[in-house]
Scaffold this active site. Structure first.
Site, PDB file in Angstrom:
ATOM      1  N   GLU A 127       0.935   3.531   5.615  1.00 62.70           N
ATOM      2  CA  GLU A 127      -0.029   2.439   5.436  1.00 62.70           C
ATOM      3  C   GLU A 127       0.282   1.715   4.134  1.00 62.70           C
ATOM      4  O   GLU A 127       0.467   2.361   3.106  1.00 62.70           O
ATOM      5  CB  GLU A 127      -1.462   2.981   5.396  1.00 62.70           C
ATOM      6  N   GLU A 270      -5.143   9.143   5.768  1.00 62.64           N
ATOM      7  CA  GLU A 270      -5.833   9.747   6.899  1.00 62.64           C
ATOM      8  C   GLU A 270      -4.993   9.904   8.151  1.00 62.64           C
ATOM      9  O   GLU A 270      -5.531   9.954   9.263  1.00 62.64           O
ATOM     10  CB  GLU A 270      -7.079   8.914   7.245  1.00 62.64           C
ATOM     11  N   ASN A 271      -3.668   9.994   8.040  1.00 58.89           N
ATOM     12  CA  ASN A 271      -2.811  10.127   9.218  1.00 58.89           C
ATOM     13  C   ASN A 271      -3.427  11.083  10.238  1.00 58.89           C
ATOM     14  O   ASN A 271      -3.918  12.145   9.887  1.00 58.89           O
ATOM     15  CB  ASN A 271      -1.437  10.675   8.814  1.00 58.89           C
ATOM     16  N   GLU A 304     -11.254  11.041   4.035  1.00 61.28           N
ATOM     17  CA  GLU A 304     -10.094  11.047   4.927  1.00 61.28           C
ATOM     18  C   GLU A 304     -10.431  11.704   6.262  1.00 61.28           C
ATOM     19  O   GLU A 304      -9.961  11.250   7.313  1.00 61.28           O
ATOM     20  CB  GLU A 304      -8.915  11.754   4.255  1.00 61.28           C
TER      21      GLU A 304
END
Length: 880
Positions: A127, A270-271, A304
């Site tokens: 990101e 926050e994958n 997250e």
């Protein structure tokens, strides 16, 4: 000087993607000298696009292209075009598979975008636009696909191989290598892709969801950090339970993983199913982390995790909608933190950040709406406006709708848009449909930049017993926006009689059972509200709970502020009254002779706070913190930093001298023999104790010095050790200062996160952080230019917190920052662009400082090969 201006991206130019990707099959071959990435994309034309049979265009950055194949056939060189930043395939069918092989060098990736190495570990940060640094791809959030990822690496050096989703296959390969294949069943944009490979310790736990499913929780850290995971793991479980209870959100995968990484541009990411954290935001023990760090870790872990729904399951259509996920999630983590601790203290902390930093951003050259209309580099828009103001906007919706209807609206939003990439309008529409409320005008909060100003006037009609309140709303001009429309704003207030009793707020003479607090709704430029049945003119308590991110102008007298400090039932406004009183006193001394008398009532008010143990001690700890120099600068028309610093120091020393014995008593009263715990009660006591100690050292009190040295030596937790260290560093006891700084480094030199605190406490100190000292820190063995945390701990702390040092009259602080920004621009443009921010407010300062700050900005502007990250910030700052 740069001649080619980077391209500006506009929201108005948004078009749906010409092609969609349904499935992504990735194979990573990881080596010490680089990585080979095999990518196979299942692509089809988007039926909603009007692009027709347009060429396929994929984004890329710093990639070495090795091969391209369409449906298994290697393409001839004239069938595609590699432009570096784009791969263009000229002719493609309506549905096909494209296979691309690229070579990248993670070990040389100092930008920390895409795939890079940190402390010998491979990790990713995609990101906002980092995935294009891994392979060619339509790198935009509205292209959502299912990912299958195979990671191959040396088994000895990289025994742990992670990616999104669930592990579906693993095994050994030739040459002592091995592989693990991960499959994510949920479609996601590529910015949520993650990969980690390293020699890591695994900490495991489980969580049973509300439906009875057992979730495998895993945390991966370097072996030396194995004893610092418990707090983050407990925070994760509390977050999972809270999200079920408050928002009805259950976790969806079988595994949830967190990895701690030392070199990271952000706080955390926050994958999907594999959160990657900056080590400073996840690792904690009582010996190495302060109370503030423990609370910050809990909040970031929650943030997250909450993204799994507000960001992952429902994501943003384009980067202009960034606050769709971030604003909503910041509100959610703020609610969580308030429930875990003190609601009032959390609200004070949020309002302080807004009024000190976000309001400054709103008034500066980079001012932009919560939903921006354009940008050059999206990384520059990870701002307080997007996050914190975005959260306040969602909070206002919750205030207007009420808790039950807001929950109904969030349920509808998740149900309606699960698996989609949507906009802020979609979010507001869900709230409208669930509540029946018209929020058309409220949408202006997303569209208009700037901090609204509410000018409040009042009068009392004694004959009729009517108190009349007039509220006028205005929004200052900001770059590109003038003549703004009034916004729909919730304005909470109460009225107090002469004894501090809350009065019923009757909007008509006949109203029965009137509440003692109301949320008025402002929609016009001017409103007049009448409150009936009052025997005398009340004292107004305005903008309770900080019900909107606005400035309130009302002619409070010092008597009224002292009264509200003691009697307001709203804890936030009690704190706010104390802040306003202290601001008024400090401002009255700026530029005045040193013998100008101080208002004695200030000492009386603060003595009451220090001595009355029956008060909420968490609130008292906040009320004893004088308004910061940054906030005082923000309130000034043309800030003279040395004058502001001198006035604030004079008030602080005056209070410390007058309250000396009370401070010693407060210090001793708040000593605790309990085992260390991060509870609101213990945190408040430690905060009070360390505040009292800091005030005693400000006046070079000998007993205070002995207390500080003893506390430093005997401390069994970092909060007390750092409290004593900071007090001594900011004192005039130079030999003690150097002694404890040396001792601290010797104790903790092998712990990077603690060393970052050691660097920061020096660089941020007006006493210890003189420019030669700060330059020496850059040469210290502990400093690393490639590590963003170290850079922020020295350069960021100096320019952002050591304001007297940064704003030196000779301009040396400005030149120093310009020099470091230019150096960092070649290493990590994202960090350079964030660090240059203090110079961008040059118009805010007195003429002598203004001209030198502008000159320093021009030095950065004229750097050869300036990145687009820094280019955007600097050029907007220098624009007329």
């Amino acid at each position: 000087m740069r001649t080619n201006q980077p391209q500006t991206i506009y929201l108005s130019e948004y078009r749906v993607p010409a092609y969609l990707v349904d499935n992504v099959d990735l194979r990573f071959e990881l080596f010490e000298d680089g990585a080979r990435v095999h990518s196979t994309l299942a692509i089809r034309r988007n039926p909603e696009s009007d692009a027709g049979a347009a060429p396929l265009e994929l984004d890329g950055d710093s990639l070495v292209l090795e091969s391209v194949a369409l449906n298994g056939e290697v393409l001839a060189d004239d069938a595609f075009e590699d432009r570096g930043d784009r791969l263009i395939v000229n002719s493609v069918p309506e549905q096909f598979k494209l296979s691309v092989v690229t070579w990248i060098e993670p070990q040389n990736n100092t930008r920390l975008e895409g795939l890079y190495k940190s402390s010998g570990m491979f990790c990713t940060q995609c990101e906002a636009e980092g995935f294009r640094c891994i392979t060619f791809f339509p790198d935009r959030p509205d292209v959502m696909a299912r990912f299958r990822t195979r990671v191959e690496a040396d088994k000895t050096a990289y025994p742990v191989l992670l990616s999104n989703g669930n592990p579906v296959e693993s095994g050994d390969l030739d040459n002592d290598r091995h592989f693990v294949t991960w499959e994510d069943p949920f479609p996601k944009p590529c910015y949520l892709f993650a990969l980690v490979a390293g020699d890591l310790v695994e900490k495991r736990d489980t969580f049973t969801t509300c439906s009875g499913r057992d979730i495998d929780l895993r945390m991966y850290v370097e072996p030396r950090n194995a004893d610092k995971c418990a707090h983050a793991m407990d925070s994760l479980k509390r977050s999972m339970r809270w999200d079920e209870d408050v928002y009805g959100r259950e976790y969806d995968l079988d595994i949830f993983m967190i990895v701690a990484v030392d070199d990271f541009n952000m706080g955390a990411m926050e994958n999907k199913g594999l959160n990657i954290f900056n080590s400073s935001c996840v690792l904690a023990s009582k010996e190495t982390a302060t109370d503030v760090a423990f609370q910050r870790i809990e909040a970031i872990v929650a943030h997250e995790y909450f993204h799994n729904w507000s960001g992952n399951r429902v994501t943003c259509r384009d980067w202009f909608q960034l606050s769709l996920k971030e604003g909503f999630t910041v509100l959610r983590d703020a609610q969580f933190s308030a429930d875990m601790g003190s609601d009032t203290v959390k609200r004070i902390e949020d309002a302080t950040l807004m009024r000190t930093a976000q309001f400054a951003e709103d008034a500066g050259p980079m001012s932009h709406p919560v939903r921006p209309s354009s940008y050059i580099e999206i990384s520059n828009f990870y701002t307080l406006t997007i996050y914190e103001k975005g959260a306040e906007v969602v909070r206002m919706i919750r205030t207007l709708l009420g808790e039950d209807l807001f929950r109904k609206g969030s349920d509808l939003y998740f149900e309606r848009h699960d698996g989609q990439a949507v906009t802020t309008d979609d979010f507001v529409k869900a709230m409208e449909d669930a509540s029946g409320r018209d929020l058309s005008q409220f949408r202006l909060w997303y569209e208009q930049a700037g901090t609204p100003v509410l000018d409040v006037a009042d009068e009392f009609d004694a004959e009729r017993g009517v108190y009349r309140l007039t509220v006028r709303q205005s929004i200052p001009d900001t770059p590109g926006q003038t003549d703004k429309q009034p916004q729909h704003t919730p304005f909470a207030l109460g009225l107090l009689d002469e004894h501090g009793k809350a009065l019923p707020l009757r909007l008509s003479a006949n109203e029965q059972d009137a509440p003692v607090e109301r949320v008025l709704e402002l929609t016009d430029e001017s409103h007049v509200f009448e409150f009936h049945g009052l025997a005398q003119k009340p004292t107004p308590s305005l903008l309770r709970h900080f019900s909107a991110p606005v400035r309130v102008h009302y002619p409070w007298t010092r008597e009224q502020l002292l009264f509200l400090m003691s009697h307001d039932p709203d804890g936030f406004n009690r704190w706010d009254a104390g802040q306003r009183l202290a601001v008024d006193v400090i401002q009255s001394l700026v530029g005045e002779p040193k013998d100008t008398p101080l208002d004695s009532r200030l000492v009386t008010a603060y003595r009451h706070l220090v001595t009355d143990s029956s008060l909420d001690q968490a609130l008292v700890a906040k009320m004893l913190q004088l308004p910061s120099e940054a906030y005082l600068i923000e309130l000034a028309r043309e800030a003279d930093v040395p004058a502001i610093h001198a006035a604030r120091e004079r008030v602080l020393k005056h209070l410390a001298i007058a309250l000396r014995d009370d401070l010693v008593a407060c210090y001793r009263r708040n000593a605790s023999g309990e085992d260390y715990a991060v509870t609101p009660e213990q945190v408040a006591r430690r905060s009070l104790r360390n505040t009292a100690l800091a005030w005693l050292l400000v006046i070079n009190d000998e007993e205070g010095r002995e207390l500080a040295l003893r506390q430093y030596r005997e401390a069994d937790n970092m909060t007390d050790r750092m409290g004593a260290l900071r007090a001594l560093v900011n004192s005039d006891y130079e030999s003690d200062r150097e002694q404890v700084l040396d001792d601290f480094y010797q104790r903790f030199q092998t712990d990077p996160q603690v060393v970052e605190q050691w660097l920061s406490v020096q660089a941020s100190s007006p006493v210890a952080g003189q420019l030669p000292k700060v330059r020496a820190l850059l040469e210290h063995e502990a400093f690393d230019w490639r590590n963003p945390n170290k850079v922020r701990s020295v350069i960021g702390a100096f320019a952002g917190q050591n304001l007297p040092g940064f704003h030196a009259v000779d301009g040396s602080g400005y030149d120093f920052l310009a020099e470091q920004v230019c150096r960092l621009d070649d290493i990590n443009p994202q960090i350079a662009a964030r660090l240059v921010t203090p110079l961008t407010r040059w118009k805010k300062f007195a003429p002598a400082y203004r001209s030198q700050m502008k000159s320093a900005l021009e030095q950065v502007r004229d750097k050869s090969g300036l990145s687009k990250d820094v280019y955007e910030v600097v050029h907007k700052s220098l624009a007329d």
